[in-house]
Design a protein around this motif. Structure first.
Motif, PDB file in Angstrom:
ATOM      1  N   ARG A  66       4.093  16.916  -6.473  1.00  0.00           N
ATOM      2  CA  ARG A  66       3.688  15.507  -6.483  1.00  0.00           C
ATOM      3  C   ARG A  66       4.674  14.698  -5.649  1.00  0.00           C
ATOM      4  O   ARG A  66       5.856  14.664  -5.963  1.00  0.00           O
ATOM      5  N   PHE A  67       4.157  14.048  -4.595  1.00  0.00           N
ATOM      6  CA  PHE A  67       4.980  13.248  -3.709  1.00  0.00           C
ATOM      7  C   PHE A  67       4.353  11.870  -3.535  1.00  0.00           C
ATOM      8  O   PHE A  67       3.151  11.710  -3.679  1.00  0.00           O
ATOM      9  N   GLN A  68       5.182  10.907  -3.198  1.00  0.00           N
ATOM     10  CA  GLN A  68       4.701   9.556  -2.932  1.00  0.00           C
ATOM     11  C   GLN A  68       5.488   8.963  -1.778  1.00  0.00           C
ATOM     12  O   GLN A  68       6.611   9.362  -1.511  1.00  0.00           O
ATOM     13  N   ILE A  69       4.860   8.004  -1.107  1.00  0.00           N
ATOM     14  CA  ILE A  69       5.542   7.289  -0.038  1.00  0.00           C
ATOM     15  C   ILE A  69       5.359   5.796  -0.250  1.00  0.00           C
ATOM     16  O   ILE A  69       5.167   5.035   0.670  1.00  0.00           O
ATOM     17  N   SER A  70       5.413   5.394  -1.510  1.00  0.00           N
ATOM     18  CA  SER A  70       5.221   3.995  -1.864  1.00  0.00           C
ATOM     19  C   SER A  70       6.545   3.292  -2.102  1.00  0.00           C
ATOM     20  O   SER A  70       6.781   2.217  -1.575  1.00  0.00           O
TER      21      SER A  70
ATOM     22  N   HIS B  48      -0.170   7.814 -13.588  1.00  0.00           N
ATOM     23  CA  HIS B  48      -0.982   8.605 -14.516  1.00  0.00           C
ATOM     24  C   HIS B  48      -0.121   9.543 -15.360  1.00  0.00           C
ATOM     25  O   HIS B  48      -0.482  10.696 -15.612  1.00  0.00           O
ATOM     26  N   GLY B  49       1.041   9.078 -15.760  1.00  0.00           N
ATOM     27  CA  GLY B  49       1.921   9.849 -16.624  1.00  0.00           C
ATOM     28  C   GLY B  49       2.692  10.954 -15.928  1.00  0.00           C
ATOM     29  O   GLY B  49       3.411  11.711 -16.575  1.00  0.00           O
ATOM     30  N   GLU B  50       2.560  11.074 -14.633  1.00  0.00           N
ATOM     31  CA  GLU B  50       3.261  12.099 -13.855  1.00  0.00           C
ATOM     32  C   GLU B  50       4.287  11.422 -12.947  1.00  0.00           C
ATOM     33  O   GLU B  50       4.075  10.311 -12.469  1.00  0.00           O
ATOM     34  N   VAL B  51       5.401  12.111 -12.693  1.00  0.00           N
ATOM     35  CA  VAL B  51       6.448  11.573 -11.837  1.00  0.00           C
ATOM     36  C   VAL B  51       6.262  12.120 -10.424  1.00  0.00           C
ATOM     37  O   VAL B  51       6.130  13.319 -10.219  1.00  0.00           O
ATOM     38  N   TYR B  52       6.248  11.202  -9.459  1.00  0.00           N
ATOM     39  CA  TYR B  52       6.097  11.539  -8.049  1.00  0.00           C
ATOM     40  C   TYR B  52       7.411  11.241  -7.341  1.00  0.00           C
ATOM     41  O   TYR B  52       7.933  10.130  -7.427  1.00  0.00           O
ATOM     42  N   SER B  53       7.929  12.214  -6.609  1.00  0.00           N
ATOM     43  CA  SER B  53       9.179  12.053  -5.869  1.00  0.00           C
ATOM     44  C   SER B  53       8.883  11.481  -4.488  1.00  0.00           C
ATOM     45  O   SER B  53       7.821  11.715  -3.915  1.00  0.00           O
ATOM     46  N   PHE B  54       9.858  10.771  -3.937  1.00  0.00           N
ATOM     47  CA  PHE B  54       9.715  10.205  -2.599  1.00  0.00           C
ATOM     48  C   PHE B  54       9.903  11.296  -1.546  1.00  0.00           C
ATOM     49  O   PHE B  54      10.890  12.021  -1.550  1.00  0.00           O
ATOM     50  N   VAL B  55       8.924  11.432  -0.660  1.00  0.00           N
ATOM     51  CA  VAL B  55       8.991  12.339   0.480  1.00  0.00           C
ATOM     52  C   VAL B  55       8.324  11.630   1.643  1.00  0.00           C
ATOM     53  O   VAL B  55       7.278  10.993   1.476  1.00  0.00           O
ATOM     54  N   LEU B  56       8.916  11.729   2.814  1.00  0.00           N
ATOM     55  CA  LEU B  56       8.299  11.134   3.996  1.00  0.00           C
ATOM     56  C   LEU B  56       7.076  11.943   4.401  1.00  0.00           C
ATOM     57  O   LEU B  56       7.146  13.153   4.597  1.00  0.00           O
ATOM     58  N   PHE B  57       5.937  11.281   4.507  1.00  0.00           N
ATOM     59  CA  PHE B  57       4.725  11.882   5.041  1.00  0.00           C
ATOM     60  C   PHE B  57       3.811  10.760   5.489  1.00  0.00           C
ATOM     61  O   PHE B  57       4.016   9.590   5.158  1.00  0.00           O
ATOM     62  N   SER B  58       2.819  11.107   6.248  1.00  0.00           N
ATOM     63  CA  SER B  58       1.843  10.139   6.720  1.00  0.00           C
ATOM     64  C   SER B  58       0.460  10.694   6.462  1.00  0.00           C
ATOM     65  O   SER B  58       0.204  11.878   6.689  1.00  0.00           O
ATOM     66  N   PHE B  59      -0.435   9.854   5.995  1.00  0.00           N
ATOM     67  CA  PHE B  59      -1.822  10.244   5.740  1.00  0.00           C
ATOM     68  C   PHE B  59      -2.693   9.510   6.743  1.00  0.00           C
ATOM     69  O   PHE B  59      -2.594   8.293   6.884  1.00  0.00           O
ATOM     70  N   SER B  60      -3.540  10.246   7.458  1.00  0.00           N
ATOM     71  CA  SER B  60      -4.312   9.649   8.540  1.00  0.00           C
ATOM     72  C   SER B  60      -5.368   8.685   8.048  1.00  0.00           C
ATOM     73  O   SER B  60      -5.915   7.932   8.829  1.00  0.00           O
ATOM     74  N   GLY B  61      -5.658   8.734   6.788  1.00  0.00           N
ATOM     75  CA  GLY B  61      -6.729   7.896   6.270  1.00  0.00           C
ATOM     76  C   GLY B  61      -8.040   8.641   6.362  1.00  0.00           C
ATOM     77  O   GLY B  61      -8.123   9.735   6.901  1.00  0.00           O
ATOM     78  N   VAL B  62      -9.051   8.046   5.833  1.00  0.00           N
ATOM     79  CA  VAL B  62     -10.343   8.701   5.790  1.00  0.00           C
ATOM     80  C   VAL B  62     -11.370   7.768   6.407  1.00  0.00           C
ATOM     81  O   VAL B  62     -11.401   6.581   6.110  1.00  0.00           O
TER      82      VAL B  62
ATOM     83  N   PHE C 148       0.847  -1.181   0.000  1.00  0.00           N
ATOM     84  CA  PHE C 148       0.000   0.000   0.000  1.00  0.00           C
ATOM     85  C   PHE C 148       0.885   1.234   0.000  1.00  0.00           C
ATOM     86  O   PHE C 148       1.953   1.242   0.594  1.00  0.00           O
ATOM     87  N   GLY C 149       0.428   2.260  -0.651  1.00  0.00           N
ATOM     88  CA  GLY C 149       1.174   3.511  -0.674  1.00  0.00           C
ATOM     89  C   GLY C 149       0.237   4.672  -0.914  1.00  0.00           C
ATOM     90  O   GLY C 149      -0.971   4.498  -1.098  1.00  0.00           O
ATOM     91  N   HIS C 150       0.799   5.853  -0.901  1.00  0.00           N
ATOM     92  CA  HIS C 150       0.015   7.061  -1.119  1.00  0.00           C
ATOM     93  C   HIS C 150       0.691   7.921  -2.175  1.00  0.00           C
ATOM     94  O   HIS C 150       1.911   8.061  -2.182  1.00  0.00           O
ATOM     95  N   ALA C 151      -0.115   8.499  -3.040  1.00  0.00           N
ATOM     96  CA  ALA C 151       0.347   9.493  -3.999  1.00  0.00           C
ATOM     97  C   ALA C 151      -0.325  10.806  -3.619  1.00  0.00           C
ATOM     98  O   ALA C 151      -1.552  10.874  -3.520  1.00  0.00           O
ATOM     99  N   LEU C 152       0.461  11.832  -3.380  1.00  0.00           N
ATOM    100  CA  LEU C 152      -0.041  13.122  -2.898  1.00  0.00           C
ATOM    101  C   LEU C 152       0.192  14.186  -3.958  1.00  0.00           C
ATOM    102  O   LEU C 152       1.306  14.371  -4.426  1.00  0.00           O
ATOM    103  N   ARG C 153      -0.887  14.887  -4.335  1.00  0.00           N
ATOM    104  CA  ARG C 153      -0.801  16.039  -5.238  1.00  0.00           C
ATOM    105  C   ARG C 153      -1.183  17.279  -4.437  1.00  0.00           C
ATOM    106  O   ARG C 153      -2.265  17.329  -3.852  1.00  0.00           O
ATOM    107  N   ILE C 154      -0.284  18.236  -4.409  1.00  0.00           N
ATOM    108  CA  ILE C 154      -0.531  19.493  -3.703  1.00  0.00           C
ATOM    109  C   ILE C 154      -0.741  20.560  -4.758  1.00  0.00           C
ATOM    110  O   ILE C 154       0.088  20.735  -5.647  1.00  0.00           O
ATOM    111  N   LYS C 155      -1.855  21.271  -4.638  1.00  0.00           N
ATOM    112  CA  LYS C 155      -2.232  22.238  -5.663  1.00  0.00           C
ATOM    113  C   LYS C 155      -2.344  23.642  -5.079  1.00  0.00           C
ATOM    114  O   LYS C 155      -3.433  24.094  -4.729  1.00  0.00           O
ATOM    115  N   PRO C 156      -1.202  24.336  -4.968  1.00  0.00           N
ATOM    116  CA  PRO C 156      -1.277  25.735  -4.544  1.00  0.00           C
ATOM    117  C   PRO C 156      -1.900  26.567  -5.659  1.00  0.00           C
ATOM    118  O   PRO C 156      -1.812  26.224  -6.833  1.00  0.00           O
TER     119      PRO C 156
END
Length: 168
Positions: free
Chosen positions: A21-25, A34-48, A6-14
């Motif tokens: 675009r970050f990922q922790i996978s 989806h054709g976009e490159v996501y860099s590795f960054v440490l983060f945690s998502f609480s879930g929904v 399991f992993g997360h892909a994060l898109r931040i839209k200022p």
């Protein structure tokens, strides 16, 4: 034997700037999704969590509060978090299932989306260890309400300065 992760892909839209675009996978690798490159960054998502009426509840993204290179105070990370809060950045998180994450083909691994969460930064806090950004759903699934907004003079006009206020 096929393995899954399991992993997360994060898109931040200022607003009015480039999207992040970050990922922790895939640790210390880049992920193409989806054709976009996501860099590795440490983060945690609480879930929904969703209740029986379908309302989306708040989620939290936690980043490490890393010290700035010059003064070791973490000022760079906090400034970024304050800007995200003040400008109500939109963040999208995809919860992914990634097939065979240990292979050398991290860029071409198969990704399946379990859930996508879209939220607006509505709150935040930080300490010496972490930066927590609270996300509220952009639209409520049942009531189509927008996230809470602060009452300011620019939003609603003159605000009362006395506690003696009656609503009719």
């Amino acid at each position: 034997m096929t393995s899954f992760a399991f992993g997360h892909a994060l898109r931040i839209k200022p607003k009015n700037t480039i999207n992040y675009r970050f990922q922790i996978s895939l640790i210390c690798m880049q992920l193409t999704y989806h054709g976009e490159v996501y860099s590795f960054v440490l983060f945690s998502f609480s879930g929904v969590t969703v209740n029986r009426t379908g309302d989306g509840l708040e989620a939290t993204i936690v980043f490490p509060n890393e010290a700035g290179e010059k003064d070791k105070t973490g000022r760079l990370a906090r400034n970024w978090a304050v800007e995200a809060l003040e400008k109500s950045w939109i963040m999208e998180v995809d919860v992914l299932i990634i097939e065979d994450p240990d292979s050398d083909t991290g860029l071409s691994a198969t990704h399946s989306v379990v859930h996508t969460y879209v939220g607006q930064v509505t709150g935040g806090q930080w300490d010496n260890v972490s930066i927590n950004l609270e996300l509220s759903t952009v639209l409520d699934a049942v009531g189509t309400d927008v996230p809470r907004r602060a009452l300011t003079k620019s939003n609603v006009g003159n605000l009362p300065i006395s506690s003696n206020v009656r609503l009719r």
